[in-house]
Motif scaffolding. Structure first.
Motif, mmCIF file in Angstrom:
data_model
loop_
_atom_site.group_PDB
_atom_site.id
_atom_site.type_symbol
_atom_site.label_atom_id
_atom_site.label_comp_id
_atom_site.label_asym_id
_atom_site.label_seq_id
_atom_site.Cartn_x
_atom_site.Cartn_y
_atom_site.Cartn_z
ATOM 1 N N PRO A 11 71.500 13.732 51.494
ATOM 2 C CA PRO A 11 72.409 12.368 51.453
ATOM 3 C C PRO A 11 73.461 12.428 51.852
ATOM 4 C CG PRO A 11 71.888 14.122 48.993
ATOM 5 C CD PRO A 11 71.295 14.017 49.811
ATOM 6 N N GLU A 12 73.669 10.975 52.367
ATOM 7 C CA GLU A 12 75.153 10.605 52.998
ATOM 8 C C GLU A 12 75.934 11.279 53.509
ATOM 9 O OE1 GLU A 12 76.813 6.407 54.978
ATOM 10 O OE2 GLU A 12 74.658 6.844 54.638
ATOM 11 N N THR A 13 76.666 11.444 52.000
ATOM 12 C CA THR A 13 77.799 12.637 51.593
ATOM 13 C C THR A 13 77.939 13.628 52.339
ATOM 14 O OG1 THR A 13 77.005 12.148 49.278
ATOM 15 C CG2 THR A 13 78.706 10.652 49.758
ATOM 16 N N ASN A 14 76.798 15.110 52.054
ATOM 17 C CA ASN A 14 76.317 15.788 51.989
ATOM 18 C C ASN A 14 77.028 16.368 53.420
ATOM 19 O OD1 ASN A 14 75.006 16.503 49.421
ATOM 20 N ND2 ASN A 14 73.243 16.221 50.685
ATOM 21 N N GLU A 15 77.626 17.639 53.447
ATOM 22 C CA GLU A 15 77.994 17.875 54.583
ATOM 23 C C GLU A 15 77.958 19.643 54.823
ATOM 24 O OE1 GLU A 15 82.164 19.132 53.300
ATOM 25 O OE2 GLU A 15 82.523 17.009 53.193
ATOM 26 N N VAL A 16 76.097 19.410 54.741
ATOM 27 C CA VAL A 16 75.683 20.095 55.019
ATOM 28 C C VAL A 16 73.624 20.142 55.788
ATOM 29 C CG1 VAL A 16 76.108 22.733 54.308
ATOM 30 C CG2 VAL A 16 74.246 20.574 52.502
ATOM 31 N N TYR A 17 73.026 20.672 56.532
ATOM 32 C CA TYR A 17 71.617 19.798 56.681
ATOM 33 C C TYR A 17 71.666 20.483 55.113
ATOM 34 C CZ TYR A 17 72.310 20.079 61.428
ATOM 35 O OH TYR A 17 72.978 19.933 62.662
ATOM 36 N N LEU A 18 70.205 20.115 54.852
ATOM 37 C CA LEU A 18 69.167 20.735 54.118
ATOM 38 C C LEU A 18 67.945 20.661 54.112
ATOM 39 C CD1 LEU A 18 69.560 18.272 50.990
ATOM 40 C CD2 LEU A 18 70.572 20.356 51.595
ATOM 41 N N SER A 19 66.880 21.343 53.837
ATOM 42 C CA SER A 19 65.691 21.664 54.403
ATOM 43 C C SER A 19 64.592 21.556 53.075
ATOM 44 C CB SER A 19 64.956 22.875 55.678
ATOM 45 O OG SER A 19 65.135 23.912 54.398
ATOM 46 N N PHE A 20 63.189 21.651 52.550
ATOM 47 C CA PHE A 20 62.804 21.421 51.285
ATOM 48 C C PHE A 20 60.935 22.026 52.089
ATOM 49 C CE2 PHE A 20 65.209 17.824 51.509
ATOM 50 C CZ PHE A 20 66.072 17.827 50.414
ATOM 51 N N ASP A 21 60.585 22.545 51.297
ATOM 52 C CA ASP A 21 59.833 23.426 50.985
ATOM 53 C C ASP A 21 58.309 23.198 49.957
ATOM 54 O OD1 ASP A 21 60.034 25.010 53.241
ATOM 55 O OD2 ASP A 21 60.666 27.176 52.126
ATOM 56 N N VAL A 22 57.351 22.127 50.102
ATOM 57 C CA VAL A 22 56.489 22.986 48.737
ATOM 58 C C VAL A 22 55.740 22.594 48.867
ATOM 59 C CG1 VAL A 22 54.847 19.936 47.900
ATOM 60 C CG2 VAL A 22 57.379 19.253 49.197
ATOM 61 N N THR A 23 55.292 23.282 48.110
ATOM 62 C CA THR A 23 54.227 24.424 47.007
ATOM 63 C C THR A 23 53.098 24.366 46.242
ATOM 64 O OG1 THR A 23 55.435 26.193 46.124
ATOM 65 C CG2 THR A 23 55.380 26.886 48.495
ATOM 66 N N TYR A 24 51.984 24.275 46.240
ATOM 67 C CA TYR A 24 51.446 24.004 45.421
ATOM 68 C C TYR A 24 50.156 25.715 45.058
ATOM 69 C CZ TYR A 24 47.334 22.077 42.421
ATOM 70 O OH TYR A 24 46.310 22.547 41.965
ATOM 71 N N ASN A 25 50.257 26.856 44.385
ATOM 72 C CA ASN A 25 49.548 27.140 44.131
ATOM 73 C C ASN A 25 49.902 28.556 44.746
ATOM 74 O OD1 ASN A 25 48.215 26.701 41.451
ATOM 75 N ND2 ASN A 25 46.413 25.900 42.682
ATOM 76 N N ASP A 26 51.024 28.606 44.860
ATOM 77 C CA ASP A 26 51.493 29.461 45.904
ATOM 78 C C ASP A 26 51.469 28.939 47.653
ATOM 79 O OD1 ASP A 26 53.260 30.986 44.177
ATOM 80 O OD2 ASP A 26 51.145 31.991 43.248
ATOM 81 N N GLU A 27 50.830 28.490 48.032
ATOM 82 C CA GLU A 27 50.189 27.657 49.168
ATOM 83 C C GLU A 27 51.135 26.838 50.136
ATOM 84 O OE1 GLU A 27 47.044 25.166 52.008
ATOM 85 O OE2 GLU A 27 46.643 26.395 49.890
ATOM 86 N N VAL A 28 52.083 27.358 50.706
ATOM 87 C CA VAL A 28 53.132 25.686 51.137
ATOM 88 C C VAL A 28 52.665 24.828 51.666
ATOM 89 C CG1 VAL A 28 55.114 25.356 52.709
ATOM 90 C CG2 VAL A 28 54.802 27.415 51.792
ATOM 91 N N LEU A 29 52.298 23.464 51.296
ATOM 92 C CA LEU A 29 51.486 22.800 51.499
ATOM 93 C C LEU A 29 52.825 21.733 52.567
ATOM 94 C CD1 LEU A 29 50.495 20.593 48.426
ATOM 95 C CD2 LEU A 29 49.544 22.872 49.845
ATOM 96 N N TYR A 30 53.789 21.856 52.681
ATOM 97 C CA TYR A 30 54.563 21.789 53.332
ATOM 98 C C TYR A 30 56.422 22.142 53.666
ATOM 99 C CZ TYR A 30 57.687 17.656 55.505
ATOM 100 O OH TYR A 30 59.328 17.079 56.052
ATOM 101 N N SER A 31 57.318 22.147 54.981
ATOM 102 C CA SER A 31 57.879 22.591 55.144
ATOM 103 C C SER A 31 58.534 21.542 56.050
ATOM 104 C CB SER A 31 58.095 23.706 55.838
ATOM 105 O OG SER A 31 59.051 24.593 55.923
ATOM 106 N N SER A 32 59.949 20.999 55.526
ATOM 107 C CA SER A 32 60.414 20.571 57.046
ATOM 108 C C SER A 32 61.909 21.054 58.001
ATOM 109 C CB SER A 32 61.928 19.841 55.749
ATOM 110 O OG SER A 32 62.736 20.697 55.650
ATOM 111 N N ASP A 33 61.945 20.211 58.663
ATOM 112 C CA ASP A 33 62.853 20.814 60.061
ATOM 113 C C ASP A 33 64.568 20.679 58.945
ATOM 114 O OD1 ASP A 33 61.512 21.350 61.436
ATOM 115 O OD2 ASP A 33 61.222 19.642 62.181
ATOM 116 N N LEU A 34 65.038 20.841 59.605
ATOM 117 C CA LEU A 34 66.382 21.286 59.367
ATOM 118 C C LEU A 34 67.283 19.051 58.970
ATOM 119 C CD1 LEU A 34 68.652 23.195 60.197
ATOM 120 C CD2 LEU A 34 67.484 23.493 58.382
#
Length: 75
Positions: free
Chosen positions: A2-25
């Motif tokens: 969100p534009e109002t955040n004052e931090v970078y965010l990163s996200f990981d998506v896992t399925y059955n303990d396997e990381v399917l996606y890991s974002s940059d900041l």
């Protein structure tokens, strides 16, 4: 992130303990797209989304560990 955040965010998506996606900041007001549908077969799947935040200047991690479970159906 969100534009109002004052931090970078990163996200990981896992399925059955396997990381399917890991974002940059991700900067406030920006987003990344990830095509989950091409990563999984047809059927019902439970994904875990993990979120971390980082300082805008130093990129030092503030916190991590926020996790959200999401069930999706792929036809």
């Amino acid at each position: 992130n969100p534009e109002t955040n004052e931090v970078y965010l990163s996200f990981d998506v896992t399925y059955n303990d396997e990381v399917l996606y890991s974002s940059d900041l991700i900067e406030p007001g920006k987003m990344e797209k990830f095509d989950i549908y091409s990563s999984l077969d047809a059927g019902k799947h439970t994904l875990i989304y993990s979120i971390s935040s980082y300082d805008l200047e130093t990129k030092e991690k503030y916190w991590s560990g926020i996790k959200q479970e999401q069930e999706i159906l792929i036809k």
